[in-house]
Enzyme design. Structure first.
Site, PDB file in Angstrom:
ATOM      1  N   HIS A  91       0.296 -14.875 -24.153  1.00 39.73           N
ATOM      2  CA  HIS A  91      -0.226 -14.802 -22.777  1.00 39.73           C
ATOM      3  C   HIS A  91      -1.532 -14.016 -22.833  1.00 39.73           C
ATOM      4  O   HIS A  91      -1.531 -12.849 -23.207  1.00 39.73           O
ATOM      5  CB  HIS A  91       0.779 -14.096 -21.865  1.00 39.73           C
ATOM      6  CG  HIS A  91       2.094 -14.810 -21.782  1.00 39.73           C
ATOM      7  ND1 HIS A  91       2.347 -15.786 -20.856  1.00 39.73           N
ATOM      8  CD2 HIS A  91       3.219 -14.723 -22.545  1.00 39.73           C
ATOM      9  CE1 HIS A  91       3.577 -16.258 -21.036  1.00 39.73           C
ATOM     10  NE2 HIS A  91       4.128 -15.630 -22.058  1.00 39.73           N
ATOM     11  N   LEU A  92      -2.631 -14.684 -22.492  1.00 45.47           N
ATOM     12  CA  LEU A  92      -3.938 -14.026 -22.614  1.00 45.47           C
ATOM     13  C   LEU A  92      -4.489 -13.556 -21.268  1.00 45.47           C
ATOM     14  O   LEU A  92      -5.555 -12.944 -21.211  1.00 45.47           O
ATOM     15  CB  LEU A  92      -4.933 -14.943 -23.336  1.00 45.47           C
ATOM     16  CG  LEU A  92      -4.499 -15.339 -24.760  1.00 45.47           C
ATOM     17  CD1 LEU A  92      -5.569 -16.194 -25.429  1.00 45.47           C
ATOM     18  CD2 LEU A  92      -4.188 -14.127 -25.633  1.00 45.47           C
TER      19      LEU A  92
ATOM     20  N   ASN B   4       0.497 -19.407 -17.523  1.00 43.80           N
ATOM     21  CA  ASN B   4       0.854 -18.626 -16.322  1.00 43.80           C
ATOM     22  C   ASN B   4      -0.210 -17.573 -16.008  1.00 43.80           C
ATOM     23  O   ASN B   4       0.059 -16.383 -15.884  1.00 43.80           O
ATOM     24  CB  ASN B   4       2.236 -17.983 -16.467  1.00 43.80           C
ATOM     25  CG  ASN B   4       2.335 -17.020 -17.623  1.00 43.80           C
ATOM     26  OD1 ASN B   4       1.588 -17.133 -18.593  1.00 43.80           O
ATOM     27  ND2 ASN B   4       3.243 -16.076 -17.533  1.00 43.80           N
TER      28      ASN B   4
ATOM     29  N   ASP C   3       6.100 -21.696 -18.597  1.00 48.38           N
ATOM     30  CA  ASP C   3       6.603 -20.430 -19.135  1.00 48.38           C
ATOM     31  C   ASP C   3       6.288 -19.237 -18.236  1.00 48.38           C
ATOM     32  O   ASP C   3       5.220 -19.142 -17.637  1.00 48.38           O
ATOM     33  CB  ASP C   3       6.040 -20.161 -20.522  1.00 48.38           C
ATOM     34  CG  ASP C   3       6.660 -18.920 -21.146  1.00 48.38           C
ATOM     35  OD1 ASP C   3       7.861 -18.952 -21.434  1.00 48.38           O
ATOM     36  OD2 ASP C   3       5.955 -17.913 -21.296  1.00 48.38           O
TER      37      ASP C   3
ATOM     38  N   HIS D 284      11.237 -18.789 -27.172  1.00 53.29           N
ATOM     39  CA  HIS D 284      11.937 -17.493 -27.321  1.00 53.29           C
ATOM     40  C   HIS D 284      13.443 -17.534 -27.090  1.00 53.29           C
ATOM     41  O   HIS D 284      13.955 -16.922 -26.159  1.00 53.29           O
ATOM     42  CB  HIS D 284      11.291 -16.432 -26.424  1.00 53.29           C
ATOM     43  CG  HIS D 284      11.010 -16.830 -24.996  1.00 53.29           C
ATOM     44  ND1 HIS D 284      11.959 -17.386 -24.169  1.00 53.29           N
ATOM     45  CD2 HIS D 284       9.870 -16.728 -24.262  1.00 53.29           C
ATOM     46  CE1 HIS D 284      11.423 -17.601 -22.981  1.00 53.29           C
ATOM     47  NE2 HIS D 284      10.157 -17.227 -23.014  1.00 53.29           N
TER      48      HIS D 284
ATOM     49  N   ASN E 119      11.749 -10.509 -21.309  1.00 56.84           N
ATOM     50  CA  ASN E 119      12.522 -11.641 -20.841  1.00 56.84           C
ATOM     51  C   ASN E 119      12.284 -12.820 -21.766  1.00 56.84           C
ATOM     52  O   ASN E 119      11.159 -13.280 -21.868  1.00 56.84           O
ATOM     53  CB  ASN E 119      12.108 -12.012 -19.417  1.00 56.84           C
ATOM     54  CG  ASN E 119      12.964 -13.123 -18.855  1.00 56.84           C
ATOM     55  OD1 ASN E 119      14.036 -13.373 -19.372  1.00 56.84           O
ATOM     56  ND2 ASN E 119      12.482 -13.793 -17.824  1.00 56.84           N
TER      57      ASN E 119
ATOM     58  N   ASP F 135       5.335 -14.158 -28.199  1.00 55.09           N
ATOM     59  CA  ASP F 135       5.381 -14.051 -26.735  1.00 55.09           C
ATOM     60  C   ASP F 135       4.566 -12.836 -26.263  1.00 55.09           C
ATOM     61  O   ASP F 135       4.982 -12.077 -25.390  1.00 55.09           O
ATOM     62  CB  ASP F 135       6.839 -13.946 -26.253  1.00 55.09           C
ATOM     63  CG  ASP F 135       6.983 -14.134 -24.749  1.00 55.09           C
ATOM     64  OD1 ASP F 135       5.974 -14.455 -24.081  1.00 55.09           O
ATOM     65  OD2 ASP F 135       8.093 -13.957 -24.234  1.00 55.09           O
TER      66      ASP F 135
ATOM     67  N   PHE G  25       8.440  -7.560 -17.032  1.00 56.72           N
ATOM     68  CA  PHE G  25       8.976  -7.958 -18.335  1.00 56.72           C
ATOM     69  C   PHE G  25       7.833  -8.179 -19.320  1.00 56.72           C
ATOM     70  O   PHE G  25       6.760  -8.652 -18.929  1.00 56.72           O
ATOM     71  CB  PHE G  25       9.726  -9.282 -18.206  1.00 56.72           C
ATOM     72  CG  PHE G  25      11.002  -9.213 -17.417  1.00 56.72           C
ATOM     73  CD1 PHE G  25      12.166  -8.750 -18.010  1.00 56.72           C
ATOM     74  CD2 PHE G  25      11.050  -9.631 -16.095  1.00 56.72           C
ATOM     75  CE1 PHE G  25      13.359  -8.706 -17.295  1.00 56.72           C
ATOM     76  CE2 PHE G  25      12.240  -9.601 -15.371  1.00 56.72           C
ATOM     77  CZ  PHE G  25      13.392  -9.134 -15.971  1.00 56.72           C
ATOM     78  N   GLY G  26       8.063  -7.905 -20.599  1.00 56.13           N
ATOM     79  CA  GLY G  26       7.125  -8.357 -21.614  1.00 56.13           C
ATOM     80  C   GLY G  26       6.558  -7.264 -22.497  1.00 56.13           C
ATOM     81  O   GLY G  26       6.375  -6.130 -22.067  1.00 56.13           O
TER      82      GLY G  26
END
Lengths: 333, 424
Positions: free
Chosen positions: B62-63, B94, B152, B232, B278, B305, B323-324
């Site tokens: 995720h950038l 996302n 996602d 994941h 998550n 992820d 989350f993350g």
């Protein structure tokens, strides 16, 4: 404002002034040994007389500032902590969460660091998030006392429940105690489980299968979904309220009527219980749901004793949080 | 004419089965040869004692650009990739707004080219606005350069929409990457449901929330003939379903993150949101199932992820924090330290899960050192011991659960389309 990280790091864990107490913080009963719980109960017993009189006050905490930060509604617990602090001679300050920065987007830790910058000694915290007191204890230099965090723990309630059982039964070891109701969402249930199992009671959790997690067996708790089946053998019944505010999905049981029929403590059930059964409830009561007035107000009820005992227990906890050795009466050792 | 010779390293290329000391010769951005020959080159890299493999690919990052550039940008994320030894990343859609159109796919590609570090491949959204209601313009996005499709961050919850997505994406030979989570079973959960969640009084996420969605999607993949890639996965049950699906010949592939093969839910006892992700950290046997799945081929890919979050967001109460966790700069070290060195999987298998396998799933011409292929190469020192220090990360975020961990194995340099870039 910048976080005072260096200071926070230096402050953890809170200094242990005496070998008898493991810490000044009280975050939960899970991390306390049975011996330390017994010691806290003995300390509470030493305060029992002083707790229930307005005539005399201790000067033990004279000049100390106890702040109660309640980020969730409460009546009895907040009053009880305030009164306990005053009877030990402390100054008290109520930090009303509604009017605070917490409603302006400030983080909990920033708020606590700001309050602390005004030199407080003990921070009593009630918070809707499980683990919030632990988060604070890692960041602030004051002693943190958990007055109930989410569905995690309510350690002073656990202690005062144990104290009440001890007062009425003279012992806890070997007693059969059931906690009945919404166990899943209850911090009182968890603190009771830790205290009572450590003190040797046989602990049962009873309620609808949707509100009694099976994993409790891993902590030495027995589980029943049939209140009538276990009731005749119980020495103590601790009734819990349904925590509607923590149920976010679909309702976890079909109706209040069905719940009351299956798990409510009423006069008919009381007749099937042991003659000397002790009935407890941490409050607030939902009369007609988990408990009927004849039981709540009846001769077997210790509900108001729980409230009175809460004072002595909280005095003991503040004594410990202020850094005094057990049973010390004067200056901090 | 620019040439590069990577001399004397142990070349491990699972796409060809090669594993041995060799020289890699690169000219004009393409692999020319892998062998004993040592042609004169304008630049030489001494790789003796090091491992030389196809450039690593992380197919799940995720950038945050556009929308949350304070947490990460395509440029900072690409820099983090290079620092971690990754020459290609696939960016999840996302963002804010979601990457659900050809123009946005092209924006991601453009920003990747401007950063000029790792190859950045856009993943397009399955549904318009990632709302899970109707298909986004998948065909247009394929034309723009999208390599796969996913909502996602959220699952494609509607089974009928998932069926359409699998059928439609298959027409363009693209896979659908599912974030497998039943939102009703997920509820307001913030950690794995089990003994620890009961102890901590935190709302649990049952393993069934993930497993029931994977079971459904395997059935839909079977129905449609589409390619389902389960992002994941984290539970024993999920691994078992994937294993069975593959045995039945269903086109299903799966990935696992480093945190799910190294950490379990005991970590949450600290209430530290750095352990909030998550899917959540699961139990010990689930962690073992991830390792077993990597060994027996059930799990095809390791992807981190990478999910950057601002420190002030991540330092909230556990149930309030997002989350993350980030992972681009720690993945290789974790794989080598916790999978290869203990002998759970071979070095070649480890490299396969980060090169040729994700390349095949994304249908990208990478992940191989075959002559003629784009010259993407990762060069790492398998013996280098180092301590993770998140303050040194190229990522803009610091939400790393491995801060302070001692790892063995670290990337030294990468080659992206023939250009040699140091990792530090």
């Amino acid at each position: 404002m910048p976080r005072t990280r260096a200071r926070a790091a230096a402050a953890k864990p809170a200094e242990t002034p005496s070998p008898a107490w493991s810490s000044r913080h009280l975050l939960g009963l899970q991390e306390l040994s049975g011996d330390e719980i017994r010691l806290l109960l003995r300390q509470a017993a030493a305060y029992r007389e002083l707790a229930v009189t307005n005539a005399r006050k201790s000067a033990l905490l004279k000049g100390r500032l106890v702040v109660t930060m309640f980020v969730e509604p409460s009546t009895r617990t907040k009053v009880s902590f305030n009164l306990a602090a005053r009877r030990l001679g402390a100054d008290t300050l109520d930090f009303a969460a509604g009017s605070s920065s917490l409603s302006k987007g400030e983080t909990l830790v920033d708020t606590a660091l700001n309050i602390e910058a005004m030199a407080i000694d003990i921070l009593v915290v009630r918070h809707p998030a499980s683990g919030a007191p632990e988060l604070l204890a890692r960041q602030v230099a004051s002693a943190v006392v958990n007055a109930g965090d989410g569905a995690h723990e309510h350690p002073t309630q656990g202690l005062l429940d144990a104290d009440t059982i001890l007062q009425h039964k003279g012992r806890i070891d070997g007693l059969r105690v059931a906690i009945v109701g919404d166990i899943l969402h209850s911090r009182v249930a968890r603190s009771n489980v830790w205290a009572l199992t450590k003190l040797g009671a046989e602990v049962w959790a009873c309620g609808p299968a949707t509100l009694v997690p099976d994993e409790l067996r891993d902590f030495g708790v027995r589980i029943s979904h049939d209140f009538d089946a276990i009731l005749p053998s119980l020495d103590v019944v601790n009734m819990l309220r349904i925590q509607h505010e923590r149920i976010k999905g679909p309702p976890m049981f079909p109706s209040i009527r069905e719940y009351a029929r299956l798990f409510g403590f009423n006069a008919a059930r009381l007749r099937k219980a042991k003659k000397d059964v002790l009935v407890m409830h941490p409050g607030p009561l939902n009369r007609g749901v988990e408990i009927t007035p004849e039981v709540a107000d009846g001769p077997r009820s210790a509900i108001l004793d729980q409230v009175s005992n809460g004072l002595a227990v909280r005095m003991a906890v503040l004594h410990r949080a202020a850094g005094f050795a057990p049973f010390a009466t004067g200056d901090a050792s | 004419m620019s040439t590069l010779l990577i001399r004397g390293g142990r070349v491990v290329d699972p796409s060809t089965g090669k594993d041995g000391v060799a020289n890699v010769f690169v000219r004009d951005g393409a692999i020319v040869s892998v062998g004993d020959k040592a042609p004169k080159a304008s630049e030489t890299f001494d790789a003796r004692g090091l491992v030389v493999c196809p450039g690593l690919i992380d197919m799940h990052v995720h950038l945050r650009e556009p929308g949350k550039e304070e947490e990460e940008t395509i440029a900072s994320g690409s820099a983090a990739a290079i620092a971690g030894g990754f020459t290609s990343v696939a960016a999840m859609p996302n963002t804010e707004p979601a990457c659900d159109s050809e123009a946005q796919v092209e924006f991601t590609l453009l920003q990747g080219r401007r950063a000029n570090l790792a190859n950045v491949y856009p993943i397009g959204a399955v549904s318009k606005g990632r709302k899970g209601e109707e298909l986004a313009e998948i065909g247009q996005m394929v034309r723009g350069g999208a390599v796969a499709f996913s909502d996602d961050g959220s699952p494609v919850h509607n089974a009928a929409l998932m069926r359409l997505a699998l059928e439609y994406a298959a027409m363009f030979d693209r896979c659908v990457i599912q974030h497998s989570e039943d939102p009703n079973l997920f509820g307001c959960g913030c950690m794995h449901e089990g003994k620890v969640s009961v102890e901590l009084g935190l709302e649990g996420i049952p393993a069934a929330a993930e497993e029931s969605m994977i079971a459904r999607d395997i059935i839909l993949a079977k129905l449609t003939g589409g390619h389902l890639h389960a992002a994941h996965i984290s539970t024993r049950g999920s691994a078992e379903q994937i294993r069975r699906g593959k045995a039945e010949g269903v086109r299903v592939t799966a990935e696992v993150t480093p945190h799910h093969f190294t950490l379990n839910d005991d970590r949450v006892r600290s209430y530290d949101p750095v352990y909030k992700m998550n899917p959540p950290l699961r139990e010990g046997p689930d962690v073992q199932a991830m390792i077993d799945g990597l060994r027996d081929g059930t799990i095809d890919v390791i992807a981190c992820d990478h999910a950057p979050h601002a420190t002030e967001e991540k330092e909230l109460e556990f149930n309030e924090a997002p989350f993350g966790v980030i992972g681009l700069e720690t993945t290789l070290g974790l794989v080598l330290t916790f999978l290869v060195q203990p002998g759970h999987i071979s070095l070649s298998r480890a490299i396969e899960t980060m090169t040729v396998n994700p390349a095949r799933i994304l249908r990208i011409p990478r992940g191989t050192l075959q002559p003629g292929a784009a010259a993407d190469v990762t060069i790492f020192d398998p013996k280098k011991t180092w301590t993770v220090d998140s303050s040194e990360f190229r990522s803009r975020s610091r939400n790393c659960p491995f801060d302070g961990w001692k790892l063995k194995g670290r990337a030294e340099a990468v080659v992206v389309a023939g250009r040699l870039l140091p990792c530090r």
